[in-house]
Design an enzyme around this catalytic site. Structure first.
Site, PDB file in Angstrom:
ATOM      1  N   ASN A   8       0.937  -1.368  -0.017  1.00 23.14           N
ATOM      2  CA  ASN A   8      -0.121   0.039   0.159  1.00 23.14           C
ATOM      3  C   ASN A   8       0.880   1.179   0.082  1.00 23.14           C
ATOM      4  O   ASN A   8       1.359   1.648   0.965  1.00 23.14           O
ATOM      5  CB  ASN A   8      -0.806  -0.007   1.327  1.00 23.14           C
ATOM      6  CG  ASN A   8      -1.792   1.238   1.239  1.00 23.14           C
ATOM      7  OD1 ASN A   8      -1.843   1.752   0.267  1.00 23.14           O
ATOM      8  ND2 ASN A   8      -2.419   1.365   2.537  1.00 23.14           N
ATOM      9  N   LYS A  10      -0.048   4.394  -0.339  1.00 25.93           N
ATOM     10  CA  LYS A  10      -0.675   5.223   0.233  1.00 25.93           C
ATOM     11  C   LYS A  10      -0.515   6.625  -0.906  1.00 25.93           C
ATOM     12  O   LYS A  10      -0.578   6.255  -2.133  1.00 25.93           O
ATOM     13  CB  LYS A  10      -0.032   5.847   1.607  1.00 25.93           C
ATOM     14  CG  LYS A  10      -0.296   4.507   2.361  1.00 25.93           C
ATOM     15  CD  LYS A  10      -0.297   4.694   3.837  1.00 25.93           C
ATOM     16  CE  LYS A  10      -0.314   3.662   4.750  1.00 25.93           C
ATOM     17  NZ  LYS A  10      -0.442   3.674   5.997  1.00 25.93           N
ATOM     18  N   HIS A  98     -10.029   1.505   4.839  1.00 27.11           N
ATOM     19  CA  HIS A  98      -8.771   1.724   5.175  1.00 27.11           C
ATOM     20  C   HIS A  98      -9.130   2.644   6.376  1.00 27.11           C
ATOM     21  O   HIS A  98      -9.764   3.875   6.111  1.00 27.11           O
ATOM     22  CB  HIS A  98      -7.662   2.106   4.260  1.00 27.11           C
ATOM     23  CG  HIS A  98      -6.368   2.169   5.143  1.00 27.11           C
ATOM     24  ND1 HIS A  98      -5.918   3.242   5.915  1.00 27.11           N
ATOM     25  CD2 HIS A  98      -5.286   1.263   4.844  1.00 27.11           C
ATOM     26  CE1 HIS A  98      -4.909   2.951   6.069  1.00 27.11           C
ATOM     27  NE2 HIS A  98      -4.317   1.848   5.706  1.00 27.11           N
ATOM     28  N   GLU A 166      -6.322  -4.503  10.765  1.00 24.04           N
ATOM     29  CA  GLU A 166      -5.438  -3.569  10.874  1.00 24.04           C
ATOM     30  C   GLU A 166      -5.822  -2.675  12.318  1.00 24.04           C
ATOM     31  O   GLU A 166      -6.530  -1.755  12.269  1.00 24.04           O
ATOM     32  CB  GLU A 166      -5.166  -2.648   9.733  1.00 24.04           C
ATOM     33  CG  GLU A 166      -4.106  -1.935   9.753  1.00 24.04           C
ATOM     34  CD  GLU A 166      -3.780  -1.157   8.344  1.00 24.04           C
ATOM     35  OE1 GLU A 166      -2.893  -1.296   7.805  1.00 24.04           O
ATOM     36  OE2 GLU A 166      -4.591  -0.715   7.875  1.00 24.04           O
ATOM     37  N   SER A 214       2.515  -1.500  10.690  1.00 19.80           N
ATOM     38  CA  SER A 214       3.771  -1.643  10.868  1.00 19.80           C
ATOM     39  C   SER A 214       4.414  -2.879  10.513  1.00 19.80           C
ATOM     40  O   SER A 214       5.545  -3.408  11.296  1.00 19.80           O
ATOM     41  CB  SER A 214       4.266  -1.142  12.389  1.00 19.80           C
ATOM     42  OG  SER A 214       3.711   0.230  12.478  1.00 19.80           O
TER      43      SER A 214
HETATM   44  P1  PGA Z   1       2.424   0.865   7.701  1.00 21.06           P
HETATM   45  O1  PGA Z   1       1.035   1.010   6.959  1.00 21.06           O
HETATM   46  O2  PGA Z   1       2.993  -0.642   7.098  1.00 21.06           O
HETATM   47  O3  PGA Z   1       3.131   1.990   7.152  1.00 21.06           O
HETATM   48  O4  PGA Z   1       1.774   0.773   9.185  1.00 21.06           O
HETATM   49  C1  PGA Z   1      -0.014  -0.125   6.812  1.00 21.06           C
HETATM   50  C2  PGA Z   1      -1.295   0.408   6.421  1.00 21.06           C
HETATM   51  O5  PGA Z   1      -1.747   1.546   6.684  1.00 21.06           O
HETATM   52  O6  PGA Z   1      -1.678  -0.030   5.228  1.00 21.06           O
END
Ligand code: PGA
Length: 257
Positions: A8, A10, A98, A166, A214
């Site tokens: 992802n 983002k 999300h 999540e 994370s």
């Molecule tokens: P992260 O994000 O691995 O940076 O914690 C995961 C996500 O929000 O898809």
């Protein structure tokens, strides 16, 4: 079943040139791990370009995912993007609900409409659920989210859907990179499966449940060992060196690496 590893991105990277480089680097590493389904989720404007690069690579186990969609396929909805157009752009998966979208006002009702519309065009929804604060009554929150988000999904369609647990507090931008523990995440997975059995009876055990929050090369094995079908990787997916380590671990379970 092969593990699903979702990158992802983002709202990254900043330019098309950087997105092309990151996509090519990701394809380069992902193509070696044929027993892992790698899903690359770039921002909307980069979807078609990344889909073309994946098609050129000819690796059927590498897929493209969108980070959001809308519940109608055409009409006067300024700024929205339809599931049908995503499908036509080479997308196979859509991330829905999300926490970063929920924080901008997306409700469970909206998530539900998106899930149904996404399934209707034969794309795979990846539905995100999880509590905001550590220690919140997780079971009640998961029951509440799942019963609303998946309302009206048929037992047949439920098999096409992927869920991601999540915990919002464990996302790297919220937690500073401190993930949930596999033991605690496993408890959430058990709760989700129980809710599923109640909602969808006979298909309760078949759902793919991913962990997100994370994930990095150091902690990912713990989530696979706990029984998760894959992971959603945010910040570590922007670094091909870290991402390849995650793929190696996902693949190694099957003796390929
Ligand atoms: P992260 O994000 O691995 O940076 O914690 C995961 C996500 O929000 O898809």
């Amino acid at each position: 079943m092969s593990k699903i590893i979702i990158a992802n991105w983002k709202m990254n990277p900043a330019t098309h040139g950087e997105a092309k480089s990151l996509c090519l680097a990701t394809i380069e590493v992902a193509k070696k791990f044929e027993n892992v389904t790698t899903v690359i989720c770039p921002p909307f404007l980069m979807l078609s370009g990344c889909a073309a690069l994946v098609a050129e690579a000819g690796s059927a186990h590498i897929k493209i995912g969108a980070q959001n969609d809308f519940w109608e396929n055409s009409g006067a909805y300024t700024g929205e993007t339809s599931p049908q157009l995503l499908k036509d752009s080479g997308v196979s998966y859509v991330l829905i609900g999300h926490s970063e979208r929920r924080a901008l006002g997306e409700t469970d009702e909206m998530v539900n409409k998106k899930v149904l519309a996404t399934l209707a065009v034969d794309l795979t929804p990846v539905v995100f659920v999880g509590e905001k604060e550590k220690g919140e009554t997780r079971q009640d929150i998961l029951i509440d989210q799942l019963s609303q988000d998946l309302a009206g999904v048929t037992s047949e369609n439920i098999k096409k859907l992927v869920l991601c647990y999540e915990p919002v507090w464990a996302i790297s931008s919220n937690s500073g990179g401190i993930s949930d523990t596999p033991e605690n995440a496993l408890e959430a997975m058990k709760i989700i499966r129980e809710i599923f059995v109640k909602m969808f009876l006979e298909t309760g055990q078949e759902i793919s449940i991913l962990y997100g929050g994370s994930v990095n090369p150091e902690n990912v094995a713990g989530f696979f060992n706990a029984g998760f079908s894959g992971v959603v990787v945010g910040s570590a997916s922007l670094d091909p060196k870290k991402f390849v380590e995650i793929l190696k671990i996902a693949a190694s379970e099957y003796g390929f690496y």
